[in-house]
Write an enzyme that holds these catalytic residues in place. Sequence first.
Site, PDB file in Angstrom:
ATOM      1  N   LEU B 110     -40.775  19.822   2.097  1.00 21.81           N
ATOM      2  CA  LEU B 110     -42.169  20.321   1.728  1.00 21.81           C
ATOM      3  C   LEU B 110     -42.849  19.204   1.134  1.00 21.81           C
ATOM      4  CD1 LEU B 110     -42.822  23.786  -0.489  1.00 21.81           C
ATOM      5  CD2 LEU B 110     -42.605  23.093   2.043  1.00 21.81           C
ATOM      6  N   ASN B 179     -31.498  23.040  -0.702  1.00 18.75           N
ATOM      7  CA  ASN B 179     -31.137  22.022  -2.417  1.00 18.75           C
ATOM      8  C   ASN B 179     -32.014  22.243  -3.101  1.00 18.75           C
ATOM      9  OD1 ASN B 179     -33.219  20.860  -0.730  1.00 18.75           O
ATOM     10  ND2 ASN B 179     -32.224  18.866  -1.817  1.00 18.75           N
ATOM     11  N   GLU B 180     -33.456  23.128  -3.100  1.00 20.17           N
ATOM     12  CA  GLU B 180     -34.169  23.329  -4.269  1.00 20.17           C
ATOM     13  C   GLU B 180     -33.596  23.765  -5.426  1.00 20.17           C
ATOM     14  OE1 GLU B 180     -34.342  24.874  -0.964  1.00 20.17           O
ATOM     15  OE2 GLU B 180     -36.399  24.686  -0.413  1.00 20.17           O
TER      16      GLU B 180
END
Lengths: 304, 304, 304
Positions: B110, B179-180
């Site tokens: 994103l 990996n947020e």
Amino acid sequence: MAAAPALAHRIARSGVLPLCRRLPAWGRAIRQPPSLPLAPCRAFSNNKIQVEMNESSGVATMKFKSPPVNSLSLDFLTEFCISLEKLENDRACRGIIITSAIPKIFSSGLDITEMCGKSTEHYAEFWRAVQEIWLRLYSSNMVTLAVINGSSPAGGCLIALSCDYRIMAENPKYTIGLNEAQLGIVAPFWFKDTFVNVVGQRVAERSLQLGSLYPAPEALKFGIVDELVPEEKLQEKAAAVMAQWLALPDHARQITKSMMRKTVLDRLVAHREEDIKNFISFVSKESIQKSLRMYMEMLKKKKS
Amino acid sequence: MAAAPALAHRIARSGVLPLCRRLPAWGRAIRQPPSLPLAPCRAFSNNKIQVEMNESSGVATMKFKSPPVNSLSLDFLTEFCISLEKLENDRACRGIIITSAIPKIFSSGLDITEMCGKSTEHYAEFWRAVQEIWLRLYSSNMVTLAVINGSSPAGGCLIALSCDYRIMAENPKYTIGLNEAQLGIVAPFWFKDTFVNVVGQRVAERSLQLGSLYPAPEALKFGIVDELVPEEKLQEKAAAVMAQWLALPDHARQITKSMMRKTVLDRLVAHREEDIKNFISFVSKESIQKSLRMYMEMLKKKKS
Amino acid sequence: MAAAPALAHRIARSGVLPLCRRLPAWGRAIRQPPSLPLAPCRAFSNNKIQVEMNESSGVATMKFKSPPVNSLSLDFLTEFCISLEKLENDRACRGIIITSAIPKIFSSGLDITEMCGKSTEHYAEFWRAVQEIWLRLYSSNMVTLAVINGSSPAGGCLIALSCDYRIMAENPKYTIGLNEAQLGIVAPFWFKDTFVNVVGQRVAERSLQLGSLYPAPEALKFGIVDELVPEEKLQEKAAAVMAQWLALPDHARQITKSMMRKTVLDRLVAHREEDIKNFISFVSKESIQKSLRMYMEMLKKKKS
């Protein structure tokens, strides 16, 4: 043989199967009134399945012997169902080994002739019998051990997946898998649920979409079977595995199994009639009939 | 380009996506009235995604080419959505290969600038576009193959996880993962559901909590990708894998896929507006804005 | 010690545990009024569990030291519960390492003397305490790391399974597993759910039915533990793993964990009283009492 489908029908009609302690079915009440001691069953053989009961170990061996490929016809399923019912009701029987008496094939799966050019009523009866076998096998109180001594596509694979443990002959020529998609057929949701319970979502998703048939070594790798054993040692290994399972008290094991499988069993019980309607509507389509006829033609040519 | 977001918006607004046979959307009805033959699409390229259609094989290749790192901006997502829609409606297109035209990166996920210092309306529009891409990709009737020729964190990983099969370049410098958590962000429930469907609960639980990025060999070990291939052989392998998937009749494969993914798709469809509200409320927090600004500063410094 | 069970009872009675931010419990409000700074805890030791808090790292180490085998008696569970509660409410504590101070044994599981020849009220209190420990541990906001430095059957295994990560001593003499079925006991559904979340359905089904105890290397193979480490390096490794987990911001990790475990936690919360009733009814059976007495006799003989 005439009475068999009717009995199976009666059994099938009974609907929900209580998993832990089944109420005596009408047929059984007649054969084995509770006040009389249970007659120990030794060996019974019908047309398509041979059953041997080892009374000292409490283990029955069911051998599919319906040439050429142990296909799951309505007659086969009816016999299978009656045999399972008998053993399930026999207190002396604690475990069953399911295997094949036909070389190189465990079971080829559903008999396509039952799905081709028949009446709606026939399709309904056939599909109910397929459901019934799965419901009984997947919920069996007995220890169920599949000894896969040959190839086992589609419905044959489902039978293996429904057991507690799967041993396969270490022969890469033998394959196993739910390959319905290759015939343009969709495996029903309870085939899928059973498969996911064994191999997990990712492998099931890919395998069902591709209709994959796995050679024995790959089947082991993906968890479709639990162990590979050289073909000549299958019997010996089966006895050892069964003994390990029977070393435990039945009651706790049965409740545990029921707890593990309940969600998936309940789903079919809740949607059984809908699932039959879906099958009929699917199999009655001209496009499906055509592709099944073509497939049967191909099989016939292969033989000759 | 001006009309594109509006169209995506219209598509996005349509709500529930029927999985097996989509009703023609309003936009499509205008472009392609059912009575006319479908115009075969060959190649179309917009700003950020290049699409090539091989008409003989029925396979489209989508190449992300939005420098520097194929980040998923609103414009990128809008183009992605329109491209997918076009291919989905093109009967000649049976499969898509999703890959990158930018060296070393598949997609960075994103676009953080879309989540920083913007209006509530903008956050809502952005998040709806993220949801829409996932809904379309995860439910696509086409065979979807991710060819991961570079790193693929966060949203980039989600795109790969939503495909049917994942091939990754055999290069331990390329990493992949959700990996947020490393940015202090929580992956939404449908990222989590998609991940669990691929790697199972234990690996998903640990990886999401740690925000793990796995080098290609570890990604293979944990099942995040299905195969590693030397980078120069990716195209060849992709074609072979796609051919294997396309060897099957579409209809049964599509229904099977829909059956496997329905539960997870339905969950977002049922909670879509709530999920947008959650995102807005989360991203609007001063603490999150601050940490995103810091992260962007860090990225800028890295570049210069 | 007299007050402890009553406090645990109070905690236990509170019912649903909000996972992300707990309302201060009555007991805590007394000890630590919100307007005062939190007193940093250093080390506290009761009868059965020793707790050391490293204030610079924010990591607490809980050592079970209840000879001979760290069995989970009501007193042990009460102390465990209070220790967990204290650490959970201590903002300086971000992670806990759970291990044993007794050589060769992590925990032998539920204390059978609590289930034998006692009153219905006692069974209820005991079972509520077992549930409570699991609810608190499985939902803990802290990073929870099991350092399994000895055998860990049944309830001992459950404690390990409820942590975020499991390191086991590389010693094939140490075994771990949910072996309830071997005693004729059925592992409750939430033991099963926790196990399935760790190892998946197939392995859980087989292991629970067989009551399998796995030597460390097999436990690793089946995913019951995440890593094996030589016994003398356990501490060092534990510190390194914990540091890796604590490198991440707490908030996102906590919400992620809660999202992953919510379904399974909610199931017990919704059926807690029913589960207690089931336990009482099961354990009160004469057949079960008899088999537990026999088992205790066997253990006594073994010792002498």
